[in-house]
Design an enzyme around this catalytic site. Structure first.
Site, short mmCIF file in Angstrom:
data_model
loop_
_atom_site.label_atom_id
_atom_site.label_comp_id
_atom_site.label_asym_id
_atom_site.label_seq_id
_atom_site.Cartn_x
_atom_site.Cartn_y
_atom_site.Cartn_z
N SER A 34 -116.27 13.95 42.47
CA SER A 34 -115.24 14.81 41.88
C SER A 34 -115.63 15.41 40.53
O SER A 34 -115.40 16.61 40.31
CB SER A 34 -113.92 14.04 41.78
OG SER A 34 -113.46 13.76 43.08
N LYS A 89 -104.05 4.91 45.78
CA LYS A 89 -103.18 5.98 46.28
C LYS A 89 -101.77 5.50 46.63
O LYS A 89 -100.80 6.24 46.45
CB LYS A 89 -103.81 6.63 47.52
CG LYS A 89 -105.06 7.43 47.22
CD LYS A 89 -105.57 8.12 48.47
CE LYS A 89 -106.88 8.83 48.22
NZ LYS A 89 -107.34 9.58 49.38
N ASN A 110 -102.56 11.37 45.80
CA ASN A 110 -103.96 11.44 45.35
C ASN A 110 -104.12 12.34 44.13
O ASN A 110 -105.21 12.45 43.59
CB ASN A 110 -104.88 11.94 46.48
CG ASN A 110 -104.76 13.43 46.71
OD1 ASN A 110 -103.70 14.03 46.46
ND2 ASN A 110 -105.81 14.05 47.19
N ASP A 125 -104.55 15.66 50.37
CA ASP A 125 -105.54 15.32 51.41
C ASP A 125 -105.28 16.08 52.71
O ASP A 125 -106.21 16.53 53.38
CB ASP A 125 -105.53 13.81 51.69
CG ASP A 125 -106.31 13.02 50.64
OD1 ASP A 125 -107.17 13.60 49.97
OD2 ASP A 125 -106.02 11.81 50.49
N GLY A 152 -105.34 4.05 58.78
CA GLY A 152 -105.31 3.70 57.36
C GLY A 152 -104.71 4.85 56.55
O GLY A 152 -104.00 5.72 57.09
N GLY A 153 -105.01 4.86 55.25
CA GLY A 153 -104.43 5.86 54.35
C GLY A 153 -104.80 7.28 54.73
O GLY A 153 -103.94 8.19 54.72
N MET A 244 -114.09 12.62 58.93
CA MET A 244 -113.77 12.65 57.49
C MET A 244 -114.91 12.13 56.63
O MET A 244 -114.99 12.40 55.44
CB MET A 244 -112.52 11.83 57.22
CG MET A 244 -111.25 12.48 57.72
SD MET A 244 -109.84 11.65 56.98
CE MET A 244 -108.51 12.39 57.92
N GLY A 267 -116.75 15.55 56.63
CA GLY A 267 -115.56 15.65 55.77
C GLY A 267 -115.77 16.29 54.42
O GLY A 267 -114.84 16.26 53.59
P1 NDP Z 1 -108.53 2.51 55.23
O1 NDP Z 1 -109.30 1.32 54.80
O2 NDP Z 1 -107.14 2.72 54.75
O3 NDP Z 1 -108.49 2.56 56.86
C1 NDP Z 1 -109.65 2.27 57.60
C2 NDP Z 1 -109.41 2.61 59.07
O4 NDP Z 1 -110.67 2.50 59.75
C3 NDP Z 1 -108.44 1.67 59.78
O5 NDP Z 1 -107.75 2.40 60.76
C4 NDP Z 1 -109.40 0.65 60.42
O6 NDP Z 1 -108.87 0.04 61.57
C5 NDP Z 1 -110.53 1.58 60.82
N1 NDP Z 1 -111.82 0.89 61.01
C6 NDP Z 1 -112.55 0.27 60.06
N2 NDP Z 1 -113.70 -0.19 60.60
C7 NDP Z 1 -113.68 0.15 61.92
C8 NDP Z 1 -114.58 -0.04 63.01
N3 NDP Z 1 -115.74 -0.68 62.83
N4 NDP Z 1 -114.26 0.48 64.21
C9 NDP Z 1 -113.10 1.15 64.39
N5 NDP Z 1 -112.19 1.36 63.39
C10 NDP Z 1 -112.48 0.85 62.18
O7 NDP Z 1 -109.48 3.75 54.82
P2 NDP Z 1 -109.03 5.26 54.54
O8 NDP Z 1 -108.01 5.63 55.54
O9 NDP Z 1 -108.75 5.46 53.11
O10 NDP Z 1 -110.41 6.05 54.84
C11 NDP Z 1 -110.90 6.21 56.16
C12 NDP Z 1 -112.16 7.07 56.15
O11 NDP Z 1 -111.85 8.40 55.72
C13 NDP Z 1 -113.23 6.55 55.18
O12 NDP Z 1 -114.48 6.71 55.79
C14 NDP Z 1 -113.13 7.49 53.99
O13 NDP Z 1 -114.38 7.62 53.32
C15 NDP Z 1 -112.72 8.80 54.68
N6 NDP Z 1 -111.99 9.69 53.79
C16 NDP Z 1 -112.50 10.95 53.57
C17 NDP Z 1 -111.83 11.84 52.76
C18 NDP Z 1 -112.39 13.20 52.54
O14 NDP Z 1 -111.94 13.91 51.63
N7 NDP Z 1 -113.37 13.62 53.33
C19 NDP Z 1 -110.56 11.50 52.10
C20 NDP Z 1 -110.09 10.15 52.42
C21 NDP Z 1 -110.80 9.30 53.23
P3 NDP Z 1 -107.96 -1.30 61.49
O15 NDP Z 1 -106.56 -0.83 61.20
O16 NDP Z 1 -108.11 -1.88 62.84
O17 NDP Z 1 -108.54 -2.14 60.40
#
Ligand code: NDP
Length: 305
Positions: A34, A89, A110, A125, A152-153, A244, A267
């Site tokens: 950023s 967040k 965010n 986002d 997730g988020g 992403m 992403g």
């Molecule tokens: P969270 O930790 O809130 O959520 C993670 C998610 O990934 C959950 O649904 C989790 O499932 C799932 N997960 C984790 N490991 C595995 C796996 N091995 N196989 C399948 N599912 C899996 O993270 P965020 O939501 O904040 O971020 C998610 C992704 O998005 C990250 O890679 C982040 O870098 C990217 N991102 C990119 C942005 C951009 O601007 N390009 C902005 C925000 C995020 P479970 O519920 O089962 O644990």
């Protein structure tokens, strides 16, 4: 101080830099792109409008248990705008003066903007996602079938954006049931005419739509040696694939998409456009997103080199 330094709360406590200041707060935050992209945009904006010559964007490491203290201090020091990244967040929602209704629906902020009453929270986002998909893949969420992986988020803001843009159907898939159920509970009231279905990644339903926009919002693929969250070759063929993740630039799901000849994008454009929207909220001016893209891509290139 230089914008490439990582600030701590001790630095903020003694802050006396002239000018207008912005920052991203995270934990960890050292690798954030950023500052690169915002300072590049501010330099370009200063050529047209001298006001922006004294604006700077910083990164500050704030542990989650000190977020309330950090926000009070940053307000006192007059930081005009803040971005929040992992793990702040959701935590910030209860610590700020006002929350924009879209961010309230997502349950996360965010972007914070300083007002006389304190910080007001937004979530850019979803805008970043929709704009990134349109820019990189020429696809619109409105009227589309969308398959969204993750709960997730990031998936939360994506799901709200898909529904608020009136996608035709939204198929939510996740590894585990508990977070999927909580996401469903949150988004069902926003569905309107859209069909909302859910599934576990291990057992996708037989009627998943072909030609969908497939979005990966799981963190599976952040490391090169991880398998993709799904086996794309065994799924109905999507119209395009948006992951992403942007570092690595071609995570395993996008490698599979490339092998199948599917349009795909990472992403980075989402990151750029959520940032451009935030900078627009703080400055009230037109933001050169292409400068941000150039700076972020160059910073990523430096790191990989
Ligand atoms: P969270 O930790 O809130 O959520 C993670 C998610 O990934 C959950 O649904 C989790 O499932 C799932 N997960 C984790 N490991 C595995 C796996 N091995 N196989 C399948 N599912 C899996 O993270 P965020 O939501 O904040 O971020 C998610 C992704 O998005 C990250 O890679 C982040 O870098 C990217 N991102 C990119 C942005 C951009 O601007 N390009 C902005 C925000 C995020 P479970 O519920 O089962 O644990």
């Amino acid at each position: 101080m230089r914008p490439e330094d990582t600030l701590t709360l001790d630095d903020i406590a003694t802050w006396a830099e002239p000018g207008t200041h912005l920052a991203v707060l995270g934990h960890p935050v050292k690798h954030s792109l950023s500052p690169h992209m915002h300072n590049a945009a501010l330099r370009a904006m200063a050529v047209r409008d001298a006001r922006f010559a004294s604006w700077r964007y910083w990164k500050c490491d704030v542990p989650p248990e000190r977020l309330g203290e950090a926000l009070a201090l940053l307000r006192l020091k007059g930081f005009a705008g803040l971005n929040l990244t992992v793990p702040h967040k959701v935590l910030a929602l209860d610590l700020i003066a006002a929350v924009d209704p879209d961010a309230r629906a997502i349950g996360a902020v965010n972007t914070l903007r300083l007002t006389p009453a304190g910080y007001e929270g937004f979530n850019t986002d979803g805008y970043g996602l929709a704009t990134g998909i349109a820019q990189e893949l020429g696809a619109a969420l409105a009227g589309a079938d969308v398959v969204l992986l993750g709960a997730g988020g990031a998936a939360r803001s994506a799901a709200v954006e898909c529904l608020s843009r009136h996608c035709r159907s939204l198929w939510l898939g996740n590894r585990s049931r508990a977070s999927l159920d909580s996401l469903l509970q949150q988004v069902r009231p926003l569905a309107g005419e859209a069909l909302v279905r859910d599934f576990l990644l291990a057992s996708p339903p037989p009627d998943l739509p072909a030609g969908a926009i497939l979005i990966n919002a799981t963190s599976s693929g952040l490391h090169d040696d991880e398998p993709p969250p799904i086996d794309l070759a065994r799924w109905p063929r999507p119209g395009c694939v948006f992951d992403m993740i942007y570092n690595p630039p071609r995570p395993p799901l996008l490698q599979a998409a490339a092998e199948l000849g599917l349009p795909h994008a990472n992403g980075l454009a989402m990151l750029i456009h959520q940032g451009a929207r935030a900078l627009g909220l703080w400055t009230g001016a037109a933001v050169p997103a292409e400068e941000m893209q150039r700076a972020a891509a160059a910073a990523l290139q430096d790191r990989s080199g």
